[in-house]
Design a protein around this motif. Structure first.
Motif, short mmCIF file in Angstrom:
data_model
loop_
_atom_site.label_atom_id
_atom_site.label_comp_id
_atom_site.label_asym_id
_atom_site.label_seq_id
_atom_site.Cartn_x
_atom_site.Cartn_y
_atom_site.Cartn_z
N GLU A 177 0.83 -1.07 -0.51
CA GLU A 177 0.21 -0.16 -0.18
C GLU A 177 1.39 0.88 0.13
OE1 GLU A 177 -3.32 2.06 2.81
OE2 GLU A 177 -3.29 0.45 3.49
N ALA A 178 2.21 0.92 0.73
CA ALA A 178 3.05 2.02 -0.02
C ALA A 178 3.26 2.79 -0.50
CB ALA A 178 4.13 1.98 1.48
N GLY A 179 3.48 2.23 -2.20
CA GLY A 179 4.02 1.90 -2.35
C GLY A 179 5.58 2.06 -3.21
N CYS A 180 6.31 2.60 -4.18
CA CYS A 180 7.60 2.31 -4.12
C CYS A 180 8.44 3.00 -5.05
CB CYS A 180 7.94 0.92 -4.83
SG CYS A 180 7.67 1.56 -6.69
N LEU A 181 9.29 4.09 -4.56
CA LEU A 181 10.36 5.15 -4.54
C LEU A 181 10.78 3.98 -5.71
CD1 LEU A 181 11.83 6.75 -2.00
CD2 LEU A 181 10.03 7.10 -3.22
N CYS A 182 10.58 5.05 -7.46
CA CYS A 182 11.60 4.80 -8.40
C CYS A 182 12.60 5.08 -9.13
CB CYS A 182 10.16 4.41 -9.87
SG CYS A 182 10.19 3.80 -11.37
#
Length: 482
Positions: free
Chosen positions: A208-213
């Motif tokens: 749910e926090a997502g990712c740094l890309c």
């Protein structure tokens, strides 16, 4: 702050690092020889500066067709909680002992943990290129919060700050267990890290926090328009049974269903299991030299400030909430957040139907309720009453603000002119001449006199000035100028 040369060198090292890990904007057939390059960009995109449109971003180095893939970032390059915990057993064990933390809090701690490693971190080429500061709402101090002037915006800004402080306190025990250095334990560091997560993460299905890309987060924002931006004022295609006021909730459901069936244009990329990578696509046709933009979703300017730290001069998704008397809002059961005026100065579907019911004699509302909720005009007289009420509400809001549009325009021009002043002492003199608000600004920084300004204060003044300007710009949203 890094100089221009240092920043450029940092970007080059990031692109070289990305190239080594398989990040690419070149999608040649498998039979083609791989291009000889030390950068992951250059075939489709390049890092460029767009001063009037977000600053550093990604530009097209060739003509790009709508829907064409422009960048692919392998999963191995994505900065995720899963990856960080897998790579560090100490971090994994400590995090497992804190199940009550949200996924965003956990990822924020992971980011600070890696920052604490310095050059020893595997992610260092990426981390050193992250912004040194942000202007998201949690970073706004009391003066800058009050500069919004509108009660709803002030409340949102205060709530964002309180939320950030609460989340920081909840994670402090974990950070102490991980033996963070004092500087990384500070609330200032938490604000930076949480703003990084808020403003730069992309959606992934497993967290749910997502990712740094890395590299993928260099795209600047484009507000979604078209069907989604206009959907709120689209007439419904299904009607209710005559005289059924209890069907108001059904009407709201029908409208939600209609929104859900519109083309999915909120994102221009996503994680694709088939290639095990995050893939980005052109949202429109781009000619060579144009900035390639990414839509993060539909946000008002206040929401953009809260989560990303910027706003748009012409945001098709912006809204103005006008206060209604209890007797007016109680005419319908629409949620408060659906009662607003949009960027074009038009009332939302919910606000218009509510006002049409209010402008109807109470003993007739039940008989015409189905018409109001279906978006129909009730009578010319009713429309006139609705228009006069909206004008009265808007005029009341504007009259209660401490400054006028003309005042704010002059102030913003003055603030823009001080950008070229480098000496803090000179800045003190300029701000002191900007009236009460200018004097309040210098006092909020603890600058009681010209002599109290030290050269070391320049960075603090610059950051506070940027937040103040954002608040004034928000006050000057185009639809308020009308």
């Amino acid at each position: 702050m890094e100089g221009d040369g240092e920043a450029e060198e940092g970007v080059e090292s990031l692109l070289k690092w990305g190239c080594e890990l398989g990040v690419s904007d070149s999608f040649r057939p498998k039979t083609a020889a791989p291009p000889r390059t030390v950068s992951c960009l250059g075939h489709t995109l390049s890092v460029s500066d767009f001063p009037e449109a977000g600053g550093r971003g990604l530009g097209a180095v060739r003509d790009v067709g709508k829907g064409e893939m422009v960048l692919k970032v392998p999963k191995s390059c994505l900065f995720t909680t899963e990856r960080l915990l897998m790579d560090d057993q100490c971090l994994s064990a400590a995090v497992k002992n804190c199940p009550s933390l949200s996924s965003a809090q956990t990822l924020t701690v992971c980011l600070l943990y890696e920052v604490g490693k310095g050059k020893k971190s595997w992610w260092y080429p990426y981390l050193k290129n992250l912004p040194k500061s942000y202007s998201t709402l949690p970073t706004f101090r009391q003066f800058e919060v009050q500069a919004f002037q509108v009660d709803d915006a002030i409340w949102v800004a205060k709530k964002a700050r309180w939320k950030a402080e609460a989340e920081w306190k909840e994670t402090r025990a974990l950070m102490e267990e991980l033996k963070f250095k004092p500087g990384l334990l500070a609330f200032k560091s938490w604000l930076w890290a949480s703003a990084t997560i808020s403003s730069r993460t992309l959606h992934v299905p497993w967290d749910e926090a997502g990712c740094l890309c890395p590299v993928g987060d260099l795209f600047n924002y484009a507000a979604p328009g078209g069907d989604l931006a206009e959907a709120d004022n689209t007439p419904l295609t299904r009607s209710l049974q005559v005289g059924s006021l209890c069907s108001k909730e059904t009407e709201y459901t029908l409208k939600s269903e209609q929104l859900d069936t519109l083309p999915q244009r909120l994102t221009d990329g996503g994680f694709e299991e088939s290639v095990n990578a995050y893939c980005f696509y052109a949202r429109q046709h781009y000619v060579r030299g144009k900035q390639v933009l990414l839509s993060y979703g539909m946000y008002t300017n206040l929401e953009l400030l809260e989560h990303y730290g910027f706003l748009l001069d012409n945001n098709p998704n912006d809204k103005v909430y006008i206060p209604l008397e209890p007797g007016v809002s109680s005419c319908s059961s629409w949620p408060t957040e659906s009662l607003y005026i949009n960027q074009g100065g038009e009332p939302s579907y919910a606000l218009l139907s509510t006002l049409r019911l209010w402008a109807t004699p109470s003993n007739q509302r039940r008989s015409v309720g189905h018409l109001a909720y279906s978006g129909s005009r009730l009578s010319p007289e009713n429309e006139m009453r609705v228009m006069h009420l909206m004008l009265k509400c808007c005029d009341t809001v504007l009259q209660n603000l401490p400054t006028s549009v003309e005042d704010d325009q002059r102030l913003l021009c003055s603030l823009n002119r001080v950008d070229g002043i480098d000496t803090p002492a000179e800045l003190f003199d300029v701000f002191s001449k900007l009236g009460a608000e200018g004097r309040d600004f210098v006092e909020s920084l603890g600058l009681r006199s010209r002599a109290s300004v030290a050269e070391s204060m320049s960075w603090k003044i610059e950051r506070a000035l940027e937040r103040w300007k954002l608040a004034v710009q928000w006050r000057l949203r185009p639809h308020l100028n009308g």
